[in-house]
Write an enzyme that holds these catalytic residues in place. Structure first.
Site, PDB file in Angstrom:
ATOM      1  N   HIS A   1       0.829  -1.205   0.000  1.00 27.51           N
ATOM      2  CA  HIS A   1       0.000   0.000   0.000  1.00 27.51           C
ATOM      3  C   HIS A   1       0.868   1.262   0.000  1.00 27.51           C
ATOM      4  O   HIS A   1       0.747   2.108  -0.882  1.00 27.51           O
ATOM      5  CB  HIS A   1      -0.923  -0.032   1.220  1.00 27.51           C
ATOM      6  CG  HIS A   1      -1.964   1.026   1.222  1.00 27.51           C
ATOM      7  ND1 HIS A   1      -2.764   1.283   0.135  1.00 27.51           N
ATOM      8  CD2 HIS A   1      -2.348   1.914   2.184  1.00 27.51           C
ATOM      9  CE1 HIS A   1      -3.588   2.277   0.422  1.00 27.51           C
ATOM     10  NE2 HIS A   1      -3.353   2.674   1.654  1.00 27.51           N
ATOM     11  N   VAL A   2       1.749   1.373   0.968  1.00 30.27           N
ATOM     12  CA  VAL A   2       2.738   2.471   0.998  1.00 30.27           C
ATOM     13  C   VAL A   2       4.099   1.796   1.163  1.00 30.27           C
ATOM     14  O   VAL A   2       4.474   1.432   2.280  1.00 30.27           O
ATOM     15  CB  VAL A   2       2.485   3.443   2.174  1.00 30.27           C
ATOM     16  CG1 VAL A   2       3.484   4.598   2.117  1.00 30.27           C
ATOM     17  CG2 VAL A   2       1.060   3.973   2.165  1.00 30.27           C
TER      18      VAL A   2
END
Lengths: 131, 176
Positions: free
Chosen positions: B34-35
């Site tokens: 996601h990040v």
């Protein structure tokens, strides 16, 4: 007993919550679908918020007369017949059937519903005091 | 991957409210994607977990005879991102159920901290016009067992919650 202004204010709040629009977009003349972007699923949400705000019951057919608009007796070639318009006038005295009559396409019916129509509908369900 | 975004139910009060948890762990790959370099639980999947908590609460009201699908999210606010080690506690409170659908109010907490809050509207899907039905709502009964709903569930009058159909089997003289 609410005043007309209080009814409008509560309906405005319900539409802001249900549709994610700004308060100043919710004017009496605004149409729910074209101007405020409501889709069919939003009406479930709007009806619930109005029931809660005014402590009333809103039978679906009173605001969305599907039974008339899908009845062969009242619809011909996608348009509501004069008999159908008469039924709509009886069922929905708060709705401007005269404006709809000019071009009574069934598919346009819900799109013509305005904030003012909703106010008139709620006013017919609750006792209104003079402001 | 199984599309189950809650780990188990802690509370399930038929027609009223449900509480479920989701443990966030470093072993889950999606956290890393996601990040990159900063593993976090995507808020979209928190919303999915809240919807699963609320969706099962809604479906159980009609004994899973309706196809309950997420229709709209009128409001959702995320106050911070959940990270590995967090245990998210999802609470869904039933606002209404109508023939067309239902709405729940939802919150997500990490400990006492409010992580997310919002509302979710579900529709009862009528897919009778389709050549093939999208899913069988009673499949959710299996999911309910997996998530231990029947270990903690209570009916509206406080009795233990049973899987739909069990009472009918008993009344027919069949001991499940």
């Amino acid at each position: 007993m609410p005043t007309k202004e209080e009814i409008f204010s509560k309906i405005q709040a319900a539409l802001v919550e249900a549709l994610g629009v700004d308060e100043d977009e919710v004017t009496p003349e605004a149409t729910l679908m074209s101007d405020l972007g409501a889709e069919s699923i939003d009406f479930l949400d709007i009806v619930f918020r109005l029931e809660k705000a005014f402590d009333i019951k809103i039978p679906r057919a009173e605001l969305f007369p599907d039974d008339i608009l899908t009845n062969e007796q009242y619809v011909s070639d996608g348009k509501v017949t004069p008999e159908g318009l008469e039924q709509l006038r009886k069922r929905m005295p708060f709705f401007n059937v005269d404006a709809f009559e000019a071009n009574p396409n069934v598919k346009d019916f819900t799109a013509m519903l305005t904030v003012q129509d909703m106010c008139r509908y709620v006013e017919s369900k609750v006792q209104v005091t003079a402001s | 991957m199984r599309w189950i975004w809650i780990d188990k139910f802690l509370e399930f009060e038929s027609g009223k409210r449900a509480v479920a948890i989701k443990n966030v762990t470093l072993a889950e790959e999606y956290l890393h994607e996601h990040v990159p370099g900063f593993p976090t639980m995507p808020n979209s999947l928190v919303l999915e977990g809240l919807a699963q908590t609320g969706g099962l609460l809604v479906g159980e009201v009609n004994a899973f005879s309706e196809k309950v699908i997420l229709a709209k999210v009128p409001r959702i606010t995320f106050h911070f991102s959940a990270v590995p080690g967090d245990c998210l506690r999802y609470t869904a409170v039933l606002e209404y159920v109508k023939p067309d659908g239902a709405m729940v109010g939802v919150t997500s907490h990490v400990g006492e901290r409010l992580q997310a809050e919002g509302e979710i509207v579900f529709a009862h899907l009528n897919d009778s016009g389709r050549t093939r039905t999208l899913f069988e709502p009673k499949n959710f009964v299996f999911t309910m067992k997996l998530l231990r709903v029947f270990d903690v569930g209570r009916t509206a009058d406080g009795k233990p919650l049973e899987p739909p159909g069990l009472a009918q089997l008993r009344s027919a003289g069949v001991e499940p």
